[in-house]
Design a protein around this motif. Structure first.
Motif, PDB file in Angstrom:
ATOM      1  N   ARG A 221     159.472  36.538  71.173  1.00 44.54           N
ATOM      2  CA  ARG A 221     160.918  36.545  71.389  1.00 44.54           C
ATOM      3  C   ARG A 221     161.473  37.965  71.338  1.00 44.54           C
ATOM      4  N   ALA A 222     160.968  38.773  70.406  1.00 41.63           N
ATOM      5  CA  ALA A 222     161.448  40.152  70.285  1.00 41.63           C
ATOM      6  C   ALA A 222     161.123  40.956  71.538  1.00 41.63           C
ATOM      7  N   ILE A 223     159.926  40.740  72.101  1.00 41.64           N
ATOM      8  CA  ILE A 223     159.549  41.454  73.326  1.00 41.64           C
ATOM      9  C   ILE A 223     160.359  40.952  74.510  1.00 41.64           C
ATOM     10  N   ALA A 224     160.563  39.643  74.581  1.00 42.16           N
ATOM     11  CA  ALA A 224     161.297  39.058  75.705  1.00 42.16           C
ATOM     12  C   ALA A 224     162.728  39.583  75.784  1.00 42.16           C
ATOM     13  N   ASP A 225     163.273  39.943  74.642  1.00 42.59           N
ATOM     14  CA  ASP A 225     164.647  40.468  74.620  1.00 42.59           C
ATOM     15  C   ASP A 225     164.747  41.876  75.188  1.00 42.59           C
ATOM     16  N   ARG A 226     163.579  42.525  75.428  1.00 45.80           N
ATOM     17  CA  ARG A 226     163.575  43.886  75.964  1.00 45.80           C
ATOM     18  C   ARG A 226     162.675  43.960  77.211  1.00 45.80           C
ATOM     19  N   PRO A 227     163.079  43.315  78.308  1.00 42.27           N
ATOM     20  CA  PRO A 227     162.200  43.210  79.488  1.00 42.27           C
ATOM     21  C   PRO A 227     161.889  44.546  80.157  1.00 42.27           C
ATOM     22  N   ASP A 228     162.718  45.559  79.949  1.00 41.42           N
ATOM     23  CA  ASP A 228     162.500  46.847  80.614  1.00 41.42           C
ATOM     24  C   ASP A 228     161.954  47.916  79.672  1.00 41.42           C
ATOM     25  N   ALA A 229     161.512  47.519  78.493  1.00 39.58           N
ATOM     26  CA  ALA A 229     161.055  48.493  77.500  1.00 39.58           C
ATOM     27  C   ALA A 229     159.757  49.155  77.935  1.00 39.58           C
ATOM     28  N   ILE A 238     157.134  45.600  68.115  1.00 35.53           N
ATOM     29  CA  ILE A 238     156.104  44.790  67.457  1.00 35.53           C
ATOM     30  C   ILE A 238     155.919  45.233  66.007  1.00 35.53           C
ATOM     31  N   LYS A 239     155.907  46.545  65.786  1.00 37.97           N
ATOM     32  CA  LYS A 239     155.731  47.054  64.425  1.00 37.97           C
ATOM     33  C   LYS A 239     156.863  46.590  63.510  1.00 37.97           C
ATOM     34  N   GLN A 240     158.093  46.690  63.994  1.00 37.68           N
ATOM     35  CA  GLN A 240     159.231  46.276  63.174  1.00 37.68           C
ATOM     36  C   GLN A 240     159.186  44.777  62.876  1.00 37.68           C
ATOM     37  N   THR A 241     158.781  43.995  63.869  1.00 36.50           N
ATOM     38  CA  THR A 241     158.684  42.549  63.680  1.00 36.50           C
ATOM     39  C   THR A 241     157.569  42.211  62.699  1.00 36.50           C
ATOM     40  N   ALA A 242     156.405  42.844  62.861  1.00 40.01           N
ATOM     41  CA  ALA A 242     155.276  42.597  61.959  1.00 40.01           C
ATOM     42  C   ALA A 242     155.623  42.995  60.532  1.00 40.01           C
ATOM     43  N   PHE A 243     156.432  44.033  60.381  1.00 41.34           N
ATOM     44  CA  PHE A 243     156.866  44.455  59.044  1.00 41.34           C
ATOM     45  C   PHE A 243     157.614  43.322  58.348  1.00 41.34           C
ATOM     46  N   LEU A 305     148.841  44.949  71.237  1.00 41.23           N
ATOM     47  CA  LEU A 305     149.411  43.999  70.289  1.00 41.23           C
ATOM     48  C   LEU A 305     148.717  44.083  68.938  1.00 41.23           C
ATOM     49  N   ASN A 306     147.395  44.069  68.957  1.00 38.81           N
ATOM     50  CA  ASN A 306     146.626  44.063  67.717  1.00 38.81           C
ATOM     51  C   ASN A 306     146.908  45.301  66.871  1.00 38.81           C
ATOM     52  N   ASP A 307     146.933  46.454  67.520  1.00 38.58           N
ATOM     53  CA  ASP A 307     147.148  47.701  66.801  1.00 38.58           C
ATOM     54  C   ASP A 307     148.560  47.786  66.239  1.00 38.58           C
ATOM     55  N   ALA A 308     149.548  47.382  67.024  1.00 31.67           N
ATOM     56  CA  ALA A 308     150.933  47.471  66.568  1.00 31.67           C
ATOM     57  C   ALA A 308     151.199  46.514  65.407  1.00 31.67           C
ATOM     58  N   VAL A 309     150.601  45.324  65.454  1.00 30.14           N
ATOM     59  CA  VAL A 309     150.759  44.372  64.349  1.00 30.14           C
ATOM     60  C   VAL A 309     150.226  44.975  63.052  1.00 30.14           C
ATOM     61  N   LYS A 310     149.059  45.612  63.127  1.00 28.78           N
ATOM     62  CA  LYS A 310     148.471  46.204  61.927  1.00 28.78           C
ATOM     63  C   LYS A 310     149.313  47.361  61.404  1.00 28.78           C
ATOM     64  N   LYS A 311     149.809  48.188  62.309  1.00 26.54           N
ATOM     65  CA  LYS A 311     150.619  49.338  61.878  1.00 26.54           C
ATOM     66  C   LYS A 311     151.890  48.888  61.174  1.00 26.54           C
ATOM     67  N   GLY A 312     152.539  47.873  61.707  1.00 24.89           N
ATOM     68  CA  GLY A 312     153.765  47.388  61.083  1.00 24.89           C
ATOM     69  C   GLY A 312     153.497  46.673  59.776  1.00 24.89           C
ATOM     70  N   GLY A 313     152.443  45.862  59.747  1.00 20.05           N
ATOM     71  CA  GLY A 313     152.152  45.088  58.554  1.00 20.05           C
ATOM     72  C   GLY A 313     151.710  45.931  57.385  1.00 20.05           C
ATOM     73  N   ILE A 314     150.929  46.968  57.663  1.00 22.88           N
ATOM     74  CA  ILE A 314     150.427  47.821  56.585  1.00 22.88           C
ATOM     75  C   ILE A 314     151.568  48.486  55.829  1.00 22.88           C
ATOM     76  N   MET A 315     152.639  48.803  56.524  1.00 20.46           N
ATOM     77  CA  MET A 315     153.790  49.426  55.867  1.00 20.46           C
ATOM     78  C   MET A 315     154.538  48.450  54.975  1.00 20.46           C
ATOM     79  N   ALA A 316     154.322  47.135  55.192  1.00 20.49           N
ATOM     80  CA  ALA A 316     155.118  46.137  54.482  1.00 20.49           C
ATOM     81  C   ALA A 316     154.448  45.610  53.233  1.00 20.49           C
ATOM     82  N   ALA A 317     153.134  45.767  53.127  1.00 24.15           N
ATOM     83  CA  ALA A 317     152.402  45.123  52.049  1.00 24.15           C
ATOM     84  C   ALA A 317     151.672  46.148  51.196  1.00 24.15           C
ATOM     85  N   GLU A 318     151.567  45.844  49.917  1.00 24.02           N
ATOM     86  CA  GLU A 318     150.857  46.744  49.007  1.00 24.02           C
ATOM     87  C   GLU A 318     149.370  46.783  49.332  1.00 24.02           C
TER      88      GLU A 318
END
Length: 447
Positions: A221-229, A238-243, A305-318
């Motif tokens: 949904r987050a990506i769909a909201d930015r079709p021209d990104a 993706i990073k912000q969402t994964a966070f 997708l895989n890399d961005a998910v990891k980058k965002g998630g790592i910042m969110a969790a101890e």
């Protein structure tokens, strides 16, 4: 959390299929070893039912209190092959029944750890456990099994690969549904909370809580909201969402651990799909601009997708652990099912995608007459990708007796349905029968 973040999280839960996919208690059974199968089995039952007695009530209370769905409550235990001790004739199916009865007693969905780690070689106990897997899975309801046949450090145990090709056939011949509960790994991790491959490694503590989060619909949904990104902007989205998703996983895990009076261990950042509409990893890739999953560009999109998910998630969790990435199980992803039914994605394309995502050939149904040596070849190929790329890969294939390409099998619920996919008709029997070890790659020696 700021008010806007709270509102966004509520929307993610109510409209975009955000959930805690699993809360998994890892439990060491090393102190249950006695050298006598009957006594060890009883100690396994006693420890699980004592230590995990409050896991489900606590998870249910958190779900009701905070309105955060917790889909699965699970257990992972010490690889059972290690529990033989000095018993010269261990009765591993007896251990499996004790695990199953204990899982039912504490009301968890699944229990993982009917496992062996044989990447460097097999002990007599390992061989006995692998041979017992068909019986163990046929006589239990909630037990999951895994075998690690390779690693970057040790190479590939081709003797074990051959054995597991035969075991997969035997498991599916009894009931193809049982094959969903068996995973063959390379570079298996010791803190994975996701089934069917979860086990609690020997380097872990006595007990801890792990959580696995999932939100493919939120990312789509987050990506769909930015079709021209641009790609850079997509990665940031993706990073912000994964966070946000991972932050919720850590919150739930820490609350559960505190209430259970056990340590909190890791958050697994994986995007795990379901057949539900709007909960598809394949749909994320299509939203990036592919006509369907399997189109040229699919592997590149999945890598992003895989890399961005990891980058965002790592910042969110101890502490981040487990598999952490994007899963591509065919039967559990609505858009993946559609592509497989139309012949738009092949096993070879799935194999290429596993070089950049979590796990590997997952929940793939194949013709029932596929030879065991061909399945062993598929296992070897996936394990080689993991070994060379220093990542976890796995195979969970289901040879369905009496079915061929064009048919399908319906597993129901979260497991979905699987179109029978075509398998290359080449003969791998001579290759997989050579025996021995494929040596570790040169880059594995980093002492």
């Amino acid at each position: 959390m700021e008010t806007q973040q709270i509102k966004e999280t509520i929307q993610m839960i109510s409209e975009e299929n955000l959930d805690i996919r699993t809360i998994t208690m890892g439990l060491s059974l090393l102190d249950c070893i006695t050298g006598d199968s009957k006594t060890t089995a009883q100690k396994i039952y006693d420890k699980i039912t004592t230590q995990a007695a409050q896991l489900v009530p606590v998870a249910d209370a958190i779900e009701n209190e905070f309105g955060i769905p917790i889909v699965n409550k699970r257990l992972s235990v010490t690889p059972v092959a290690l529990l033989a001790g000095s018993d010269p004739h261990p009765n591993f199916p007896q251990f499996a029944k004790a695990m199953d009865e204990a899982a039912k007693a504490v009301n968890v969905d699944l229990i993982g750890g009917y496992s062996a780690t044989v990447q460097a070689g097999c002990t007599p106990a390992d061989k006995t456990l692998m041979a017992s897997i068909p019986e163990a899975l046929a006589t239990t309801d909630r037990v999951c099994s895994s075998v690690n046949v390779g690693s970057t450090r040790n190479g590939l145990n081709m003797d074990a690969v051959k054995i597991m090709g035969e075991v997969v056939k035997q498991v599916a011949a009894i009931d193809p549904v049982n094959a969903m509960k068996l995973v063959i790994f390379a570079n298996a991790v010791e803190d994975n909370p996701f089934m069917a491959g979860a086990f609690w490694g020997v380097s872990e503590g006595d007990v801890a809580i792990n959580t696995g989060v999932s939100g493919p619909g939120v990312v789509q949904r987050a990506i769909a909201d930015r079709p021209d990104a641009s790609f850079e902007e997509i990665c940031e989205i993706i990073k912000q969402t994964a966070f946000k998703v991972s932050r919720m996983g850590q919150f739930v895990g820490k609350v559960a651990a505190e209430r259970l009076h056990v340590p909190f261990n890791i958050v697994d950042l994986s995007l795990a799909p379901t057949p539900a509409r709007g909960d598809s990893v394949a749909e994320i890739l299509e939203t990036l601009g592919l006509s369907h999953v399997g189109t040229p560009g699919t592997t590149a999109a999945l890598a992003l997708l895989n890399d961005a998910v990891k980058k965002g998630g790592i910042m969110a969790a101890e502490r981040v652990g487990g598999l952490s990435g994007a899963f591509i199980p065919v039967s559990e992803d609505a858009n993946m099912i559609k592509a497989a039914e139309k012949g738009q994605i092949s096993l070879e394309k799935l194999e290429a995608m596993t070089a950049v995502c979590s796990v590997g050939l997952d929940m793939v149904a194949i013709p029932g007459d596929t030879p065991a040596t061909t399945i062993a070849g598929m296992i070897a190929d996936e394990a080689a990708i993991g070994m060379i790329n220093n990542k976890t890969t796995a195979v969970r294939v289901i040879p369905v007796p009496g079915k061929t390409v064009g048919d399908s099998i319906n597993f129901g619920g979260l497991f979905g349905r699987a179109p029978i996919m075509a398998v290359n008709d080449g003969d791998a029997s001579v290759f997989v029968s050579r025996g021995g070890q494929i040596p570790a790659p040169i880059h594995s020696f980093k002492n």
